[in-house]
Design a protein around this motif. Structure first.
Motif, PDB file in Angstrom:
ATOM      1  N   PRO A  55       0.833  -1.205   0.000  1.00 36.02           N
ATOM      2  CA  PRO A  55       0.000   0.000   0.000  1.00 36.02           C
ATOM      3  C   PRO A  55       0.869   1.256   0.000  1.00 36.02           C
ATOM      4  O   PRO A  55       1.881   1.323   0.714  1.00 36.02           O
ATOM      5  N   THR A 143      -3.418   3.063  10.856  1.00 33.55           N
ATOM      6  CA  THR A 143      -4.090   2.965   9.565  1.00 33.55           C
ATOM      7  C   THR A 143      -3.225   2.254   8.527  1.00 33.55           C
ATOM      8  O   THR A 143      -3.699   1.373   7.783  1.00 33.55           O
ATOM      9  N   VAL A 144      -1.950   2.643   8.439  1.00 35.09           N
ATOM     10  CA  VAL A 144      -1.054   1.988   7.479  1.00 35.09           C
ATOM     11  C   VAL A 144      -0.769   0.557   7.923  1.00 35.09           C
ATOM     12  O   VAL A 144      -0.725  -0.363   7.095  1.00 35.09           O
ATOM     13  N   ALA A 147      -3.459  -1.530   6.701  1.00 40.81           N
ATOM     14  CA  ALA A 147      -3.376  -1.786   5.265  1.00 40.81           C
ATOM     15  C   ALA A 147      -2.399  -2.923   4.958  1.00 40.81           C
ATOM     16  O   ALA A 147      -2.572  -3.651   3.971  1.00 40.81           O
TER      17      ALA A 147
END
Length: 223
Positions: A55, A143-144, A147
């Protein structure tokens, strides 16, 4: 001494309750229970693997400057270490070991970043205490990490333990969710493909930084 040998030595002293840790057996048992349940959940198997697309992300350094993965990949391969925070001794030992190998990464044209959910002030502390010369990036709400398939929620009993130990993750992270990333190490090629992935739900187990070197050499030759 290898990184894992250092981690194992620390773990043995910590679990034995040796000074200065003096940790009660009940605390160790609770931590072991949480790790065993995370392993049994199969969460690590659902994380991104070699061959997957990584991502794209843009995250902030402690000074507020944004760093985009696309900009780093424009220069060469990218090594990413997801870690829990400055409060985790295992993470700090890993960061120190990565720092030792950083010159080799750079010779192979690779950038190195570490990502955690902690706020900028605690990232500055990570850099200062561990003598780091690579960026520490803040990942609000993990959040990352999510992902990449790394985010998990702490069980209620572990939240209660952390609170009793004054390990206040909401204060460290500026986030009330009580989530963490499983420690993960990734090498990403310039085309965005993950070339190496190591994710372990047992936070006391980390890959050796030198394990990245053959992957980076192959990526450099292929570039």
């Amino acid at each position: 001494m290898t990184l894992q040998a250092k981690l194992d030595a620390f773990k043995a002293d910590f679990q034995a309750g040796k000074p200065p840790y003096n940790v009660p057996p009940s605390v160790i048992a609770t931590m072991q229970r949480a790790t065993a349940e995370l392993i049994a959940s199969g969460a690590a198997a659902r994380a991104l693997k070699a061959g997957d697309r990584a991502p794209a992300f843009t995250l902030d350094e402690p000074d507020g400057r944004s760093i985009a993965s696309a900009d780093l990949l424009a220069r060469g391969s990218l090594v990413i270490s997801f870690y829990r925070g400055v409060w985790c001794p295992y993470c700090n030992m890993e960061l120190q070991s990565l720092q030792e190998v950083l010159p080799e990464f750079r010779k192979l044209g690779a950038s190195l970043v570490a990502i955690s959910p902690q706020n900028g002030a605690n990232s500055r502390k990570s850099v200062r205490q561990n003598g780091l010369a690579f960026p520490i990036l803040s990942d609000p709400h993990n959040t990352v990490a999510a992902a990449f398939g790394l985010r998990f929620a702490l069980p209620d009993y572990l939240v209660d333990l952390y609170k009793s130990l004054k390990n206040d993750l909401p204060a460290f992270n500026g986030d009330e969710s009580w989530t963490l990333p499983m420690p993960g190490r990734f090498v990403i090629g310039q085309d965005g493909t993950i070339l190496y992935a190591e994710v372990n739900p047992d936070y006391t187990r980390r890959p050796e930084p030198e394990d990245m070197l053959p992957v980076l050499r192959r990526a450099l030759v292929a570039a």
